[in-house]
Design a protein around this motif. Structure first.
Motif, PDB file in Angstrom:
ATOM      1  N   GLY A   4       0.820  -1.208   0.000  1.00 30.44           N
ATOM      2  CA  GLY A   4       0.000   0.000   0.000  1.00 30.44           C
ATOM      3  C   GLY A   4       0.848   1.250   0.000  1.00 30.44           C
ATOM      4  N   SER A   8       0.975   3.867  -3.166  1.00 33.26           N
ATOM      5  CA  SER A   8       0.585   5.258  -2.933  1.00 33.26           C
ATOM      6  C   SER A   8       1.672   6.210  -3.426  1.00 33.26           C
ATOM      7  N   PHE A 168      -2.981  -2.299   4.706  1.00 31.78           N
ATOM      8  CA  PHE A 168      -2.821  -1.765   3.354  1.00 31.78           C
ATOM      9  C   PHE A 168      -3.215  -0.289   3.327  1.00 31.78           C
ATOM     10  N   ALA A 172      -0.885   2.992   2.622  1.00 27.84           N
ATOM     11  CA  ALA A 172      -1.186   3.982   1.583  1.00 27.84           C
ATOM     12  C   ALA A 172      -1.172   5.397   2.150  1.00 27.84           C
TER      13      ALA A 172
END
Length: 221
Positions: A4, A8, A168, A172
């Motif tokens: 994540g 991102s 996750f 992010a």
């Protein structure tokens, strides 16, 4: 969390995912349908290198041993360091995307099952579907599939799946927060984190007893 985090960062920095290939596939088709060939090719770029990373990861993990898993994790860390070096060296966006996509392809091979529950690391759509399935099984009182023991319940599997989704999301958030503050140095954090995880696992492994000795003495026949 690492997948994540990296996804991102790469979405903010390069405009593509390096782990979520469904998103890249949609972007490729969407841009291709509008005859935006440059954007379509950019969205397509991570996909073959993600497959390459997955191929290498599975090739290394021939026996699925902890040592092989650790080796893949260290390779992922090395590729993340390479991604930082490429960014510092002003490498092209394409080179950075290729390196990081390969890293995430390898990362996705390190864990595919917890007990009897299949899980996904780099994309949580399957995990969310499994959460819905486990809730339905709870309501219907369906026996746990491929149960590993009395501890392996629908609630336990729901907790596992929910924790993966939560991590996750946290990854992010952290990846975006770091990307806007430290820029090219962002990927150092997950790289060091992976190394720490591997070293911690090695130091906490329980030594196996020799087949001919028990508690330091020979086994009597």
């Amino acid at each position: 969390m690492i997948c994540g985090y990296v996804d991102s960062y790469t979405l903010l920095t390069f405009g593509v995912y390096t782990s979520f290939m469904s998103g890249n596939t949609i972007a490729t088709g969407m841009n291709g349908g509008q005859a935006k060939l440059g954007a379509a090719s950019h969205a397509l770029l991570p996909i073959p290198f993600f497959v390459l990373g997955a191929f290498i990861g599975f090739l290394i993990q021939k026996d699925k041993s902890k040592q092989q898993n650790s080796l893949v994790s260290m390779c992922v860390a090395a590729l993340l360091f390479a991604g930082v070096a490429a960014a510092i060296g002003a490498a092209s966006t394409s080179v950075c995307v290729m390196i990081l996509s390969c890293a995430m392809g390898m990362m996705n091979t390190t864990l595919s099952q917890v007990g009897g529950q299949s899980v996904s690391l780099g994309f949580v759509t399957g995990d969310l579907k499994s959460i819905g399935e486990q809730i339905a099984n709870l309501i219907n009182r369906t026996p746990v599939a491929l149960s590993q023991g009395l501890w392996d319940t629908h609630w336990r599997r729901l907790t596992t799946l929910g924790s993966i989704w939560t991590c996750f999301l946290i990854g992010a958030i952290a990846g975006a927060a770091m990307a806007v503050r430290v820029h090219v140095w962002t990927l150092l954090l997950p790289a060091f984190f992976l190394i720490v995880l591997v070293l911690t696992e090695r130091t906490t492994e329980t030594p196996k007893l020799d087949s001919h000795t028990v508690l330091g003495g020979p086994v009597e026949n």
